[in-house]
Write a protein that holds these residues in place. Structure first.
Motif, short mmCIF file in Angstrom:
data_model
loop_
_atom_site.label_atom_id
_atom_site.label_comp_id
_atom_site.label_asym_id
_atom_site.label_seq_id
_atom_site.Cartn_x
_atom_site.Cartn_y
_atom_site.Cartn_z
N SER A 54 18.75 -56.54 22.82
CA SER A 54 19.12 -54.71 21.78
C SER A 54 17.03 -54.55 21.03
N SER A 55 17.84 -53.28 21.13
CA SER A 55 16.13 -52.71 20.20
C SER A 55 16.33 -51.04 20.38
N THR A 60 12.55 -51.30 25.75
CA THR A 60 11.78 -52.71 25.15
C THR A 60 12.97 -54.03 25.45
N ALA A 61 14.40 -52.91 25.04
CA ALA A 61 15.31 -53.87 24.84
C ALA A 61 15.31 -54.85 26.46
N ILE A 62 15.33 -54.07 27.64
CA ILE A 62 15.42 -54.50 29.03
C ILE A 62 14.08 -55.59 29.27
N ASN A 63 13.33 -54.95 28.80
CA ASN A 63 12.02 -55.33 28.95
C ASN A 63 11.80 -56.71 28.27
N ILE A 95 23.29 -56.44 28.25
CA ILE A 95 24.39 -55.63 27.54
C ILE A 95 23.27 -55.64 26.88
N ILE A 96 22.57 -54.43 27.40
CA ILE A 96 21.61 -53.64 25.85
C ILE A 96 22.69 -52.42 25.30
N LEU A 105 24.90 -54.21 32.83
CA LEU A 105 24.39 -54.08 33.54
C LEU A 105 24.40 -55.38 33.74
N GLU A 106 25.16 -54.96 35.19
CA GLU A 106 25.72 -56.31 36.19
C GLU A 106 25.33 -56.91 37.54
#
Length: 110
Positions: A54-55, A60-63, A95-96, A105-106
């Motif tokens: 989370s972000s 930012t979250a995915i990175n 899970i973002i 994102l599976e």
């Protein structure tokens, strides 16, 4: 990120999964010296090992899902399957969680 914000993001992620008919199996499974699996869920006979990030913003979250983090998750999954004596279909999901949105994102890989 504070532990409190992380816990809140995980609660949002669990509600999100339950709304989509996932069964929550475990939360915060800790594998000694390997790492932690945030959420273990099951749907349609497939186990989903979920990393919650989370972000304030999606990028930012995915990175924050790095090759090193994914490697630790994979080792933790192997350990989990071994100690639970499971031979099941599974995937690694992210899970973002951002301020306004949650995205699943599976079957992620790097």
């Amino acid at each position: 990120m504070s532990r409190q914000k992380g816990d809140f993001a995980e609660k949002r992620a669990i509600s999100f999964l339950q709304d989509r008919n996932f069964e929550i199996i475990e939360q915060n499974f800790y594998a000694k010296k390997l790492g932690e699996i945030d959420i273990i869920a099951k749907k349609d006979n497939t186990y989903h090992f979920c990393e919650v990030k989370s972000s304030d913003d999606y990028e930012t979250a995915i990175n924050n899902i790095t090759p090193s983090k994914l490697s630790k998750i994979k080792r933790s999954i192997d350990y989990y399957l071994q100690i639970k004596k499971l031979n099941v279909a599974f995937c690694i999901d992210a899970i973002i969680v951002t301020n306004n949105e949650i995205e699943l994102l599976e079957n992620i890989t790097l």
